[in-house]
Design an enzyme around this catalytic site. Sequence first.
Site, PDB file in Angstrom:
ATOM      1  N   ASN A   7      69.468   5.749  47.384  1.00 26.67           N
ATOM      2  CA  ASN A   7      68.047   6.053  47.257  1.00 26.67           C
ATOM      3  C   ASN A   7      67.649   6.716  48.566  1.00 26.67           C
ATOM      4  O   ASN A   7      67.461   6.050  49.583  1.00 26.67           O
ATOM      5  CB  ASN A   7      67.284   4.743  47.028  1.00 26.67           C
ATOM      6  CG  ASN A   7      65.799   4.974  46.821  1.00 26.67           C
ATOM      7  OD1 ASN A   7      65.306   6.089  47.006  1.00 26.67           O
ATOM      8  ND2 ASN A   7      65.095   3.921  46.456  1.00 26.67           N
ATOM      9  N   ARG A  98      68.899   7.848  42.893  1.00 30.27           N
ATOM     10  CA  ARG A  98      67.523   7.778  42.401  1.00 30.27           C
ATOM     11  C   ARG A  98      66.839   9.121  42.712  1.00 30.27           C
ATOM     12  O   ARG A  98      66.841   9.572  43.865  1.00 30.27           O
ATOM     13  CB  ARG A  98      66.777   6.659  43.113  1.00 30.27           C
ATOM     14  CG  ARG A  98      65.334   6.632  42.712  1.00 30.27           C
ATOM     15  CD  ARG A  98      64.550   5.598  43.483  1.00 30.27           C
ATOM     16  NE  ARG A  98      63.175   5.630  43.017  1.00 30.27           N
ATOM     17  CZ  ARG A  98      62.120   5.497  43.803  1.00 30.27           C
ATOM     18  NH1 ARG A  98      62.274   5.299  45.098  1.00 30.27           N
ATOM     19  NH2 ARG A  98      60.905   5.539  43.331  1.00 30.27           N
ATOM     20  N   HIS A 187      58.147   4.891  38.585  1.00 32.04           N
ATOM     21  CA  HIS A 187      58.653   3.514  38.453  1.00 32.04           C
ATOM     22  C   HIS A 187      59.333   3.306  37.103  1.00 32.04           C
ATOM     23  O   HIS A 187      59.478   2.171  36.657  1.00 32.04           O
ATOM     24  CB  HIS A 187      57.534   2.449  38.538  1.00 32.04           C
ATOM     25  CG  HIS A 187      56.944   2.270  39.897  1.00 32.04           C
ATOM     26  ND1 HIS A 187      55.670   1.793  40.055  1.00 32.04           N
ATOM     27  CD2 HIS A 187      57.431   2.448  41.134  1.00 32.04           C
ATOM     28  CE1 HIS A 187      55.390   1.713  41.349  1.00 32.04           C
ATOM     29  NE2 HIS A 187      56.449   2.114  42.025  1.00 32.04           N
ATOM     30  N   LEU A 216      53.972  -4.551  40.298  1.00 34.69           N
ATOM     31  CA  LEU A 216      53.048  -4.648  41.428  1.00 34.69           C
ATOM     32  C   LEU A 216      53.829  -4.835  42.724  1.00 34.69           C
ATOM     33  O   LEU A 216      54.240  -5.943  43.074  1.00 34.69           O
ATOM     34  CB  LEU A 216      52.093  -5.840  41.239  1.00 34.69           C
ATOM     35  CG  LEU A 216      51.257  -5.884  39.953  1.00 34.69           C
ATOM     36  CD1 LEU A 216      50.467  -7.182  39.864  1.00 34.69           C
ATOM     37  CD2 LEU A 216      50.316  -4.688  39.878  1.00 34.69           C
ATOM     38  N   ARG A 248      47.341   3.225  48.523  1.00 36.21           N
ATOM     39  CA  ARG A 248      46.899   4.318  47.643  1.00 36.21           C
ATOM     40  C   ARG A 248      45.681   3.889  46.841  1.00 36.21           C
ATOM     41  O   ARG A 248      45.606   2.741  46.378  1.00 36.21           O
ATOM     42  CB  ARG A 248      48.020   4.704  46.669  1.00 36.21           C
ATOM     43  CG  ARG A 248      49.091   5.545  47.318  1.00 36.21           C
ATOM     44  CD  ARG A 248      50.232   5.800  46.359  1.00 36.21           C
ATOM     45  NE  ARG A 248      51.425   5.137  46.808  1.00 36.21           N
ATOM     46  CZ  ARG A 248      52.522   4.947  46.066  1.00 36.21           C
ATOM     47  NH1 ARG A 248      52.554   5.373  44.837  1.00 36.21           N
ATOM     48  NH2 ARG A 248      53.566   4.349  46.565  1.00 36.21           N
ATOM     49  N   GLU A 391      65.955  -2.509  40.475  1.00 39.42           N
ATOM     50  CA  GLU A 391      66.098  -1.070  40.226  1.00 39.42           C
ATOM     51  C   GLU A 391      67.511  -0.588  40.523  1.00 39.42           C
ATOM     52  O   GLU A 391      68.029   0.294  39.852  1.00 39.42           O
ATOM     53  CB  GLU A 391      65.053  -0.298  41.031  1.00 39.42           C
ATOM     54  CG  GLU A 391      63.677  -0.433  40.394  1.00 39.42           C
ATOM     55  CD  GLU A 391      62.541   0.035  41.269  1.00 39.42           C
ATOM     56  OE1 GLU A 391      62.130  -0.738  42.158  1.00 39.42           O
ATOM     57  OE2 GLU A 391      62.060   1.162  41.070  1.00 39.42           O
TER      58      GLU A 391
END
Length: 407
Positions: A7, A98, A187, A216, A248, A391
């Site tokens: 990643n 990724r 995501h 989250l 954000r 992930e």
Amino acid sequence: MKILIINSGSSSIKFQLIDMQDETVLASGLVERIGESQGDADNIKCTFRPGTDNEYQVKMCQSISDHRQGMHTATELLTNKTAAVMADKSELTAVGHRVVHGGEAFHAPTIITDEVIKAIEDMVPLAPLHNPAGLDGIHVAQEFFDTVPHVAIFDTAFYQTIPPHAHIYALPYEFYTEHRVRRYGFHGTSHKFITGEYAKLAQKPVSDCNLITIHLGNGCSMTAVENGKAIDTSMGVTPLEGLVMGTRSGDIDPAITAFLHRNNKMSVEDIDRVLNKESGLKGMCGMNDMRDIHSAIENGNERAKLALDVQTYKIKKYIGSYMAVLGRVDAIIFTAGIGENDDIVREKSLIGFEHFGAILDKESNKQRAKEPLKISTNDSQTDIWVIPTNEELAIARETRDVVATKY
Ligand code: ADP
């Protein structure tokens, strides 16, 4: 079968080596501050065989000038004799990368070819920070691991099933046809992973699952999943839209940007920075880690309480709208740093949903587990679950599956 997951961010490379035989993590590491000044803190970390009796950690502080040097450091760690997780590069079966933005070009994980690289480059205007960093990681890893297939796993791929009425913005249609402005969603790897994990727990096919999945973490997003496929999601053309996040803003009145430009004389760059880095929880109360926010609330900090209220109210509104979109909801699932650990956020987000058939079991909700946990009452029509995301494992499984069908 050993698979390496990479990643690659603008200033960091995260990597994980996974033995797919039993899906164990052999090594999990991070090279940070690539291209930045050295600093005092350790910027290279790798944990070997995490969670086992043989676990051990290597930490170093070393200046890393570019991704090539970062990848070199990662490879040295992985082939380190003492760690003994990989004797040499030839033990590797594949590398999974990724990639944040696959636009409309990619619906599924894909073996990386020159055409795929061109398509990822083509998406740079839509992901100016993420895709170039991902490409750096791909180029360097392809040089280092030149005999194995490399696979791209796109954050956006899971969302290519979202129908036009949910992905087109009410803007001049040419914005979509000429500039590719539409909802893409991010995501996706995490939402798809917990969808699959829920199907296993419920012992039914993924194609029978109607879910509201809630991720989250620092970034926050929600997805409506119908018959195993995404039909709506909260993030948009960029990962800024939707829920309130660490830094954000999530959804705001778009006219605020013009207002800031005209009244506060802010440039486009300033506005972009404020909305992405200085808003969200941090903008409202100065803190973006939910643990700090809870401590501050306990100490009577009113702004921290407001930030929590604003965030959970927004989650609640999205749950309600996705219930309307889906009709039948089999489960509401929480995941990622806040979703897995924060019972207060879960409880506040779910207040009132007993009227819609989703009843939280407050006692189960307070339990902590590293394993999936059902937190709804037995008479709840809609299940509520906490399912830890992973992930890296999701990317490793997808990489394995692509390689298995192609080679
Ligand atoms: P990322 O989006 O970077 O992958 P994570 O999923 O790791 O983020 O989530 C990080 C966030 O999770 C932290 O910023 C913090 O707000 C929250 N978090 C982590 N542990 C806890 C906890 N025990 N209680 C509440 N929030 C937590």
